[in-house]
Scaffold this motif. Sequence first.
Motif, mmCIF file in Angstrom:
data_model
loop_
_atom_site.group_PDB
_atom_site.id
_atom_site.type_symbol
_atom_site.label_atom_id
_atom_site.label_comp_id
_atom_site.label_asym_id
_atom_site.label_seq_id
_atom_site.Cartn_x
_atom_site.Cartn_y
_atom_site.Cartn_z
ATOM 1 N N LEU A 185 7.026 -1.561 39.833
ATOM 2 C CA LEU A 185 7.961 -2.389 39.082
ATOM 3 C C LEU A 185 8.355 -1.666 37.792
ATOM 4 O O LEU A 185 7.494 -1.237 37.026
ATOM 5 N N PRO B 77 10.339 -2.178 34.237
ATOM 6 C CA PRO B 77 10.891 -3.231 33.366
ATOM 7 C C PRO B 77 12.184 -2.804 32.672
ATOM 8 O O PRO B 77 12.541 -1.624 32.633
ATOM 9 N N ASP C 244 7.940 -4.748 28.785
ATOM 10 C CA ASP C 244 6.782 -4.147 29.433
ATOM 11 C C ASP C 244 6.428 -4.969 30.669
ATOM 12 O O ASP C 244 7.257 -5.743 31.168
ATOM 13 N N ALA C 245 5.208 -4.811 31.157
ATOM 14 C CA ALA C 245 4.806 -5.472 32.394
ATOM 15 C C ALA C 245 4.917 -6.988 32.326
ATOM 16 O O ALA C 245 5.013 -7.659 33.370
ATOM 17 N N PHE D 207 7.420 -8.991 34.355
ATOM 18 C CA PHE D 207 7.128 -9.291 35.759
ATOM 19 C C PHE D 207 5.823 -10.071 35.915
ATOM 20 O O PHE D 207 5.229 -10.055 36.995
ATOM 21 N N ILE E 74 3.689 -10.177 39.352
ATOM 22 C CA ILE E 74 2.412 -9.463 39.434
ATOM 23 C C ILE E 74 1.315 -10.414 39.887
ATOM 24 O O ILE E 74 0.495 -10.085 40.758
ATOM 25 N N THR F 164 3.164 -1.060 37.269
ATOM 26 C CA THR F 164 4.342 -1.001 36.411
ATOM 27 C C THR F 164 4.279 0.299 35.630
ATOM 28 O O THR F 164 3.209 0.875 35.437
ATOM 29 N N CYS F 165 5.437 0.758 35.211
ATOM 30 C CA CYS F 165 5.492 2.020 34.468
ATOM 31 C C CYS F 165 6.374 1.821 33.241
ATOM 32 O O CYS F 165 7.544 1.440 33.371
ATOM 33 N N GLY G 196 15.323 -0.901 33.980
ATOM 34 C CA GLY G 196 14.407 -0.521 35.046
ATOM 35 C C GLY G 196 15.127 -0.248 36.356
ATOM 36 O O GLY G 196 14.743 0.648 37.120
#
Length: 230
Positions: free
Chosen positions: A6, A8, A13-14, A17, A21, A32-33, A64
């Motif tokens: 995923l 963003p 950031d994560a 999501f 998640i 996530t990256c 993203g």
Amino acid sequence: MTPLLLLPGMMCDAQLFGPQINAFSGHRPVMTCPLAGHDSVGALAEEILSNAPPRFALAGLSMGGIVAMEVLRQAPDRVDRLALLDTNPLAELDEVKARRTPQIAAARDGQLRRVMREEMKPNYLADGANQGAILDLCMAMATALGSDVFVAQSMALRDRPDQTETLRAFNGPALVLCGREDVLCPVHRHDLMHALLPNSTLQIIEGAGHLPTLEQPEKTTAALKRWLEI
């Protein structure tokens, strides 16, 4: 089980999501990256690929999604399936590029919170009881990432390439999803991506604007679940 990666949106950031998640991590690897450390879409994609599994399902929202398309361009054999949420396959328009210069200068001058307040206009989100909480979360994510990330991401978006041919060449299962009320990346951009991707499904999320993962998490998660199970 194919891992899910995923990506963003800008200054997120994560947590963007979070509901997804929670829904998927019990059944498959979910990663996530952060989109940080580089000021070009190409370099961001290279770093993601250097840390990603050999093959993965790829989903990106807004910036993203833009980086996801570059990941696909660089390594189409590693992307099992693609989901593009509230994003744009085209190069940046000149008038948008022009607006970035004063934003970058302000962020460098310590005015990141002001810039984010101006950019995170409430009309980017659909009306709803959780609008204020989502905007607060967006500000918290942006503040944690900081001005240097804002500047680098702005440059990457400003100089991004057109990815229409990248999408036209991808034959894997694809989901194109956006909030009905997204004014930043409107529905017609998603009609275009749906037309370009040979094996795609278009999903318009009612009651959502630019951040359907948070505005309508159950509907968005359901659409992603269908895409993952194709």
